[in-house]
Motif scaffolding. Structure first.
Motif, PDB file in Angstrom:
ATOM      1  N   ALA A 251       0.819  -1.212   0.000  1.00  0.00           N
ATOM      2  CA  ALA A 251       0.000   0.000   0.000  1.00  0.00           C
ATOM      3  C   ALA A 251       0.852   1.261   0.000  1.00  0.00           C
ATOM      4  N   TYR A 252       1.945   1.247   0.713  1.00  0.00           N
ATOM      5  CA  TYR A 252       2.775   2.452   0.824  1.00  0.00           C
ATOM      6  C   TYR A 252       3.677   2.643  -0.405  1.00  0.00           C
ATOM      7  N   TYR A 253       4.362   1.561  -0.822  1.00  0.00           N
ATOM      8  CA  TYR A 253       5.350   1.708  -1.887  1.00  0.00           C
ATOM      9  C   TYR A 253       4.764   1.522  -3.289  1.00  0.00           C
ATOM     10  N   VAL A 254       3.717   0.768  -3.418  1.00  0.00           N
ATOM     11  CA  VAL A 254       3.167   0.500  -4.751  1.00  0.00           C
ATOM     12  C   VAL A 254       1.945   1.381  -5.027  1.00  0.00           C
ATOM     13  N   MET A 255       1.002   1.429  -4.089  1.00  0.00           N
ATOM     14  CA  MET A 255      -0.227   2.173  -4.306  1.00  0.00           C
ATOM     15  C   MET A 255      -0.098   3.648  -3.957  1.00  0.00           C
ATOM     16  N   GLY A 256       0.946   4.000  -3.254  1.00  0.00           N
ATOM     17  CA  GLY A 256       1.148   5.402  -2.902  1.00  0.00           C
ATOM     18  C   GLY A 256       0.259   5.878  -1.782  1.00  0.00           C
ATOM     19  N   ILE A 257      -0.201   5.002  -0.932  1.00  0.00           N
ATOM     20  CA  ILE A 257      -1.030   5.376   0.209  1.00  0.00           C
ATOM     21  C   ILE A 257      -0.131   6.023   1.269  1.00  0.00           C
ATOM     22  N   SER A 258      -0.718   6.945   2.031  1.00  0.00           N
ATOM     23  CA  SER A 258       0.054   7.653   3.048  1.00  0.00           C
ATOM     24  C   SER A 258       0.586   6.678   4.096  1.00  0.00           C
ATOM     25  N   SER A 259       1.631   7.119   4.777  1.00  0.00           N
ATOM     26  CA  SER A 259       2.293   6.244   5.742  1.00  0.00           C
ATOM     27  C   SER A 259       1.394   5.910   6.921  1.00  0.00           C
ATOM     28  N   HIS A 260       0.583   6.884   7.381  1.00  0.00           N
ATOM     29  CA  HIS A 260      -0.241   6.605   8.550  1.00  0.00           C
ATOM     30  C   HIS A 260      -1.389   5.646   8.210  1.00  0.00           C
ATOM     31  N   VAL A 261      -1.969   5.740   7.013  1.00  0.00           N
ATOM     32  CA  VAL A 261      -3.031   4.810   6.626  1.00  0.00           C
ATOM     33  C   VAL A 261      -2.442   3.420   6.369  1.00  0.00           C
ATOM     34  N   SER A 262      -1.262   3.366   5.752  1.00  0.00           N
ATOM     35  CA  SER A 262      -0.602   2.068   5.541  1.00  0.00           C
ATOM     36  C   SER A 262      -0.294   1.387   6.874  1.00  0.00           C
ATOM     37  N   THR A 263       0.095   2.199   7.852  1.00  0.00           N
ATOM     38  CA  THR A 263       0.360   1.641   9.185  1.00  0.00           C
ATOM     39  C   THR A 263      -0.924   1.121   9.823  1.00  0.00           C
ATOM     40  N   VAL A 264      -2.029   1.831   9.632  1.00  0.00           N
ATOM     41  CA  VAL A 264      -3.315   1.377  10.177  1.00  0.00           C
ATOM     42  C   VAL A 264      -3.698   0.025   9.579  1.00  0.00           C
ATOM     43  N   ILE A 265      -3.538  -0.114   8.283  1.00  0.00           N
ATOM     44  CA  ILE A 265      -3.890  -1.388   7.629  1.00  0.00           C
ATOM     45  C   ILE A 265      -2.982  -2.512   8.132  1.00  0.00           C
ATOM     46  N   MET A 266      -1.697  -2.207   8.243  1.00  0.00           N
ATOM     47  CA  MET A 266      -0.741  -3.230   8.694  1.00  0.00           C
ATOM     48  C   MET A 266      -1.045  -3.693  10.109  1.00  0.00           C
ATOM     49  N   LEU A 267      -1.525  -2.796  10.969  1.00  0.00           N
ATOM     50  CA  LEU A 267      -1.815  -3.160  12.350  1.00  0.00           C
ATOM     51  C   LEU A 267      -3.231  -3.708  12.546  1.00  0.00           C
ATOM     52  N   THR A 268      -4.110  -3.538  11.547  1.00  0.00           N
ATOM     53  CA  THR A 268      -5.486  -4.013  11.685  1.00  0.00           C
ATOM     54  C   THR A 268      -5.632  -5.468  11.261  1.00  0.00           C
ATOM     55  N   ILE A 269      -4.893  -5.897  10.264  1.00  0.00           N
ATOM     56  CA  ILE A 269      -5.071  -7.258   9.731  1.00  0.00           C
ATOM     57  C   ILE A 269      -4.741  -8.335  10.764  1.00  0.00           C
ATOM     58  N   PRO A 270      -3.677  -8.231  11.570  1.00  0.00           N
ATOM     59  CA  PRO A 270      -3.423  -9.304  12.561  1.00  0.00           C
ATOM     60  C   PRO A 270      -4.554  -9.512  13.560  1.00  0.00           C
ATOM     61  N   PRO A 271      -5.063  -8.482  14.265  1.00  0.00           N
ATOM     62  CA  PRO A 271      -6.179  -8.752  15.195  1.00  0.00           C
ATOM     63  C   PRO A 271      -7.460  -9.176  14.479  1.00  0.00           C
ATOM     64  N   LEU A 272      -7.676  -8.657  13.260  1.00  0.00           N
ATOM     65  CA  LEU A 272      -8.853  -9.079  12.506  1.00  0.00           C
ATOM     66  C   LEU A 272      -8.781 -10.579  12.195  1.00  0.00           C
ATOM     67  N   SER A 273      -7.615 -11.061  11.808  1.00  0.00           N
ATOM     68  CA  SER A 273      -7.449 -12.493  11.519  1.00  0.00           C
ATOM     69  C   SER A 273      -7.642 -13.332  12.769  1.00  0.00           C
ATOM     70  N   ALA A 274      -7.113 -12.856  13.890  1.00  0.00           N
ATOM     71  CA  ALA A 274      -7.269 -13.597  15.148  1.00  0.00           C
ATOM     72  C   ALA A 274      -8.734 -13.657  15.570  1.00  0.00           C
ATOM     73  N   ILE A 275      -9.469 -12.534  15.413  1.00  0.00           N
ATOM     74  CA  ILE A 275     -10.891 -12.514  15.772  1.00  0.00           C
ATOM     75  C   ILE A 275     -11.680 -13.464  14.877  1.00  0.00           C
ATOM     76  N   ALA A 276     -11.386 -13.436  13.583  1.00  0.00           N
ATOM     77  CA  ALA A 276     -12.100 -14.304  12.643  1.00  0.00           C
ATOM     78  C   ALA A 276     -11.848 -15.778  12.960  1.00  0.00           C
ATOM     79  N   SER A 277     -10.610 -16.119  13.247  1.00  0.00           N
ATOM     80  CA  SER A 277     -10.288 -17.522  13.549  1.00  0.00           C
ATOM     81  C   SER A 277     -10.922 -17.962  14.861  1.00  0.00           C
ATOM     82  N   SER A 278     -10.938 -17.079  15.853  1.00  0.00           N
ATOM     83  CA  SER A 278     -11.536 -17.434  17.141  1.00  0.00           C
ATOM     84  C   SER A 278     -13.039 -17.665  17.016  1.00  0.00           C
ATOM     85  N   LEU A 279     -13.728 -16.759  16.337  1.00  0.00           N
ATOM     86  CA  LEU A 279     -15.169 -16.921  16.165  1.00  0.00           C
ATOM     87  C   LEU A 279     -15.489 -18.151  15.315  1.00  0.00           C
TER      88      LEU A 279
END
Length: 329
Positions: A251-279
């Protein structure tokens, strides 16, 4: 007599007589021991020895062996018999030991087969505990009569639960409305909402399929619920960490998304995956415990809950990251 029969002179006869007498004497000395030995071994000339007890009386014309020979051979016979008995006993012990090991091995195999059969029957019964509180016979009949059932019957059986989960998805609209101000300031966040929702559904779909298959095969039971949920949660967190790092970099290097939004996506996917697997791993066990059909309920329920939890997690992490970056919301 021999000497007188010889044609000898009067002078030679006395000398020849002396020679013949010496020769006879030597012959008697030499051959007397051999004659006595032969006489001793002859069975026809042992009457005096039978009387003395050296030879036992023959039975049916067959002479018995001497007592001295029997006494000499007795210990050897006993040793041979003892050795034979010891060898036979040792061989018998080895045979018994090998047969005992074989019996133990067969017992273990039978125990494993019995345990696998019990788990399989218990797991199958757990999964088919009955839709809407019914017994296992009903769900089994539904499975076997699937091809014969009309499509309208299938739709009527599923539409009730899908209506409930569709209504629960309306909570996503409530969440989006609550973070409308954040979206208006950082429009890039809206680009990744479908991506996160799809990823949560994919992760949960893999997990719920695996758990349902394990339950139907009898590999796991209700007693293994906590162990399965913990394992799947850690697995989802690990997958999310790897995928989050990859998506953030792209997202940051290829799509040109801002650093703070790229960081949000990078930090959101791990807990989202854990929640999905737990449920996804916990809902099948909950359905079985409540007497519901997990094959009808677990997957759509997981998708609805993951969409709501993932979206809420996404915007909460975004607010914290934006505050760290010093951005006004």
């Amino acid at each position: 007599f021999i000497v007188h029969a010889m044609p000898l002179t009067q002078k030679e006869r006395p000398l020849q007589l002396v020679r013949t007498r010496n020769l006879l004497t030597c012959s008697l000395v030499l051959f007397s021991p051999a004659t006595l030995a032969l006489a001793a071994l002859s069975p026809n000339n042992n009457s005096h020895k039978h009387q003395a007890g050296i030879y036992p009386r023959p039975t049916n014309g067959i002479p018995k062996p001497p007592q001295a020979f029997a006494k000499t051979m007795a210990p050897w016979g006993k040793k041979t018999a003892a050795a034979a008995d010891s060898s036979a006993l040792r061989e018998l012990k080895e045979t018994v030991k090998s047969q005992s090991a074989e019996i133990e091995r067969l017992k273990l195999e039978l125990a494993k087969k019995a345990e696998a059969t019990a788990k399989k029957s218990g797991g199958g019964a757990a999964v088919s505990h009955g839709a809407h509180g019914g017994g296992g016979t009903e769900i089994e009949e539904e499975i076997h009569s699937y091809l014969d059932r009309p499509f309208f019957s299938l739709a009527r059986h599923r539409v009730g639960w899908l209506t409930l989960f569709l209504a629960s998805l309306s909570l996503t609209a409530v969440i989006m409305n609550g973070f409308e101000h954040t979206l208006s300031r950082q429009i890039e966040l809206a680009y990744f909402v479908p991506l996160l929702a799809g990823h949560g559904g994919n992760t949960g779909g893999q997990t719920v399929g695996t758990v349902l298959a394990a339950l139907s095969a009898g590999a796991i039971t209700e007693k293994d619920a906590m162990k399965v949920i913990a394992k799947e949660s850690l697995s989802g967190l690990s997958m999310g960490a790897m995928l989050g790092l990859a998506v953030g970099v792209v997202a940051y290097y290829v799509m040109g998304i801002s650093s703070h939004v790229s960081t949000v996506i990078m930090l959101t996917i791990p807990p989202l995956s854990a929640i999905a697997s737990s449920l996804a791993s916990g809902l099948p066990f909950l359905c079985v415990y409540l007497g519901l059909d997990p094959t009808v309920i677990a997957a759509p329920a997981m998708t609805s809950f993951v969409d709501i939890a993932g979206l809420l997690c996404y915007f909460l992490i975004a607010n914290q990251i934006f505050h760290l970056w010093g951005l006004e919301l």
